[in-house]
Design a protein around this motif. Structure first.
Motif, PDB file in Angstrom:
ATOM      1  N   GLN A  38       0.842  -1.186   0.000  1.00 28.99           N
ATOM      2  CA  GLN A  38       0.000   0.000   0.000  1.00 28.99           C
ATOM      3  C   GLN A  38       0.878   1.237   0.000  1.00 28.99           C
ATOM      4  N   LYS A  41      -1.880   6.934   0.671  1.00 26.94           N
ATOM      5  CA  LYS A  41      -3.149   7.416   0.115  1.00 26.94           C
ATOM      6  C   LYS A  41      -3.579   6.638  -1.123  1.00 26.94           C
ATOM      7  N   GLN A  42      -3.091   5.449  -1.271  1.00 27.18           N
ATOM      8  CA  GLN A  42      -3.502   4.624  -2.397  1.00 27.18           C
ATOM      9  C   GLN A  42      -4.041   3.288  -1.907  1.00 27.18           C
ATOM     10  N   SER A  43      -4.522   2.517  -2.860  1.00 24.22           N
ATOM     11  CA  SER A  43      -5.170   1.268  -2.491  1.00 24.22           C
ATOM     12  C   SER A  43      -4.173   0.179  -2.157  1.00 24.22           C
TER      13      SER A  43
ATOM     14  N   VAL B  87     -10.792   5.486   5.596  1.00 29.65           N
ATOM     15  CA  VAL B  87     -10.678   5.138   4.178  1.00 29.65           C
ATOM     16  C   VAL B  87     -11.502   3.885   3.940  1.00 29.65           C
ATOM     17  N   PHE B  89     -12.725   0.807   1.373  1.00 33.33           N
ATOM     18  CA  PHE B  89     -12.285   0.028   0.230  1.00 33.33           C
ATOM     19  C   PHE B  89     -13.378  -0.944  -0.182  1.00 33.33           C
ATOM     20  N   PHE B  98      -9.018  -5.253  -4.549  1.00 37.08           N
ATOM     21  CA  PHE B  98      -9.486  -4.048  -3.872  1.00 37.08           C
ATOM     22  C   PHE B  98      -9.583  -2.870  -4.825  1.00 37.08           C
ATOM     23  N   GLY B  99     -10.529  -2.011  -4.537  1.00 38.09           N
ATOM     24  CA  GLY B  99     -10.596  -0.736  -5.221  1.00 38.09           C
ATOM     25  C   GLY B  99      -9.528   0.193  -4.674  1.00 38.09           C
ATOM     26  N   ALA B 100      -9.479   1.386  -5.231  1.00 37.06           N
ATOM     27  CA  ALA B 100      -8.407   2.329  -4.889  1.00 37.06           C
ATOM     28  C   ALA B 100      -8.588   2.956  -3.515  1.00 37.06           C
ATOM     29  N   GLY B 101      -9.739   2.787  -2.925  1.00 36.40           N
ATOM     30  CA  GLY B 101      -9.966   3.391  -1.613  1.00 36.40           C
ATOM     31  C   GLY B 101     -10.501   4.796  -1.733  1.00 36.40           C
ATOM     32  N   ARG B 103     -11.125   8.130   0.708  1.00 47.47           N
ATOM     33  CA  ARG B 103     -10.930   8.737   2.026  1.00 47.47           C
ATOM     34  C   ARG B 103     -12.108   9.638   2.348  1.00 47.47           C
TER      35      ARG B 103
END
Lengths: 115, 108
Positions: A38, A41-43, B87, B89, B98-101, B103
């Motif tokens: 990870q 701030k990303q997936s 966040v 997901f 998983f998706g990018a999330g 926030r």
């Protein structure tokens, strides 16, 4: 609920050294474990899937010789980052699943910093 | 292969506002769908899930319905609280894509 312990939580190492991260399922048998990376701030990026007693399946673009995964028992999987470089600095997370159960349990992650 | 596309964030809402976070998927067959949440400083934890078409997962006031016709699994909550800041997901299937999330920040 089920607990997955990941260790260490934070590691700083010199470039060129190898680092091992452990992922343990404490109260269930994890037939499958996943390793993710990870970025801030990303997936979660799935790196590999490991099934107990067999070779890990790596995602496209993930170097299997660099990220060695061992799942020797139903409660332990390890990820070894070999010859680490600064670009390997990231947050690594494991998750585990018991056979026939879709629910995943996540470790708390390992922040790797390579100097 | 299977994949998840998730609404990009960040999302900032006032307390008690309505929340929607979009998630669409591409998959063979009908895999289970999940929403995970990651609170600040903590690991991911399952928020809710749905295992088949038209199933609705719900937890802590959050809901998501497995829509086969639109290949979607949007997360909704009628009235968000500051403590929902995290966040989120979206995830898919046995191999847990998983998706990018997204926030979410909720302001008082």
């Amino acid at each position: 609920g089920a607990v997955v312990s990941q260790h260490p939580s934070r590691v700083i190492c010199k470039s060129g050294t190898s680092v091992k991260i452990e992922c343990r399922s404490l109260d269930f048998q994890a037939t499958t474990m996943f390793w993710y990376r990870q970025f801030p701030k990303q997936s979660l990026m799935l790196m590999a899937t490991s099934n107990e007693g067999s070779k890990a399946t790596y995602e496209q673009g993930v170097e299997k010789d660099k990220f060695l995964i061992n799942h020797a028992s139903l409660t332990l999987s390890t990820l070894t980052v070999t010859s680490a470089h600064p670009e390997d600095s990231s947050f690594y997370i494991c998750s585990a699943r018991a056979g026939g159960n879709e629910k995943l349990f996540f470790g708390s992650g390992t922040q790797l910093s390579v100097l | 292969g299977n994949s998840v596309t998730q609404m990009e964030g960040p999302v900032t809402l006032s307390e008690e506002a309505f929340l929607t976070i979009n998630c669409t998927y591409t998959a063979t067959g009908y895999p289970s769908l999940f929403w995970y949440v990651q609170y600040p400083g903590e690991g991911l934890q399952l928020l809710l899930k749905a295992t088949k078409a038209d199933d609705k997962g719900s937890n802590k006031g959050f809901e998501a319905t497995y829509r086969k016709e639109t290949t979607s699994f949007h997360l909704e909550k009628g009235s968000v609280q500051v403590s929902d800041s995290a966040v989120y997901f979206c995830a898919l299937g046995n191999d847990m894509r998983f998706g990018a999330g997204t926030r979410l920040t909720v302001k008082p």
